[in-house]
Scaffold this active site. Sequence first.
Site, PDB file in Angstrom:
ATOM      1  CG  HIS A   1      15.349  -8.345 -18.034  1.00 33.64           C
ATOM      2  ND1 HIS A   1      14.200  -8.722 -17.387  1.00 33.64           N
ATOM      3  CD2 HIS A   1      16.353  -9.057 -17.480  1.00 33.64           C
ATOM      4  CE1 HIS A   1      14.508  -9.632 -16.465  1.00 33.64           C
ATOM      5  NE2 HIS A   1      15.805  -9.849 -16.494  1.00 33.64           N
TER       6      HIS A   1
ATOM      7  CD  GLU B   1      18.190 -13.043 -18.417  1.00 28.33           C
ATOM      8  OE1 GLU B   1      18.806 -13.338 -17.397  1.00 28.33           O
ATOM      9  OE2 GLU B   1      17.425 -12.070 -18.489  1.00 28.33           O
TER      10      GLU B   1
HETATM   11  C1  PEP Z   1      17.310 -11.837 -14.473  1.00 28.47           C
HETATM   12  O1  PEP Z   1      16.667 -11.008 -13.863  1.00 28.47           O
HETATM   13  O2  PEP Z   1      17.840 -11.540 -15.543  1.00 28.47           O
HETATM   14  C2  PEP Z   1      17.417 -13.183 -13.907  1.00 28.47           C
HETATM   15  C3  PEP Z   1      18.022 -14.114 -14.616  1.00 28.47           C
HETATM   16  O3  PEP Z   1      16.873 -13.377 -12.672  1.00 28.47           O
HETATM   17  P1  PEP Z   1      17.070 -14.682 -11.723  1.00 28.47           P
HETATM   18  O4  PEP Z   1      18.540 -14.971 -11.690  1.00 28.47           O
HETATM   19  O5  PEP Z   1      16.539 -14.257 -10.404  1.00 28.47           O
HETATM   20  O6  PEP Z   1      16.297 -15.798 -12.356  1.00 28.47           O
END
Ligand code: PEP
Length: 248
Positions: free
Chosen positions: A96, A168
């Site tokens: 992450h 992400e």
């Molecule tokens: C995450 O922590 O993986 C994330 C996508 O957070 P958020 O949805 O708050 O942007």
Amino acid sequence: MRQVIFAANWKMHIAPAEVRSFAAAFLAQNAPSEGRTLWFFPSTVSIEAATTAFGGRPDIRIGAQDVHWEPKGAFTGATSIPLAQGAGATGALVGHSERRHVFGETDEETGRKVRAILATGLTAMLCVGEKLAERESGQTEAVCLRQLRAGLSGVGQDQWEKIVIAYEPVWAIGTGKNASPGDAATVHSAIRAELGRLGATGRRPVLYGGSVNQANIGQLLAEPEINGVLVGGASLDPVGWARIVAAG
Ligand code: PEP
């Protein structure tokens, strides 16, 4: 039938004592649905409570937010895969962006974690994503594919079914900004092509994460390249999270 994954990353929220009321409120609004899998990634201390609270639902899986690659030993503060598994986890997040950029986890360490998770028979949800400066300098794909190759090096032929990828973009996490479905789809296609070059079997799920909410979930999942979402902030309210899952 299309398969969609909704994954909730609770970060340092929702204590064991709060999991039961979260689950009761969420489950009251959400019935199992064919083609849909839900993952919850609670804090390590809440894994067992979540396993108990959601236990009766075969479409719900519980995972750890991070694990160590060693099965046991002197690693104060870390959680081993067998310990997480003993509490009920059947998978774990790896790499992450907060692990990479706040705690300094390296690409090489993500690979060690993925290999250890797979060796234990659990699912590894590998997160990849570029920082804002990397996007602005045209390095998005290079960064994501480098993280992908390092994270997935040594995955055995029979282990791919336990791999989920989450794209992400770091600049979208917790910021209220999200990649457009088209931008995300471009990166997802590049990830999918790289998975093919790495020898992945089947069609591995590639999720999008970064400020997903009730307003944007519909557009994101309308994009066929996006096989689900990994959500932080908007997964902390049980009714709001149930609405996002329903909208998807
Ligand atoms: C995450 O922590 O993986 C994330 C996508 O957070 P958020 O949805 O708050 O942007």
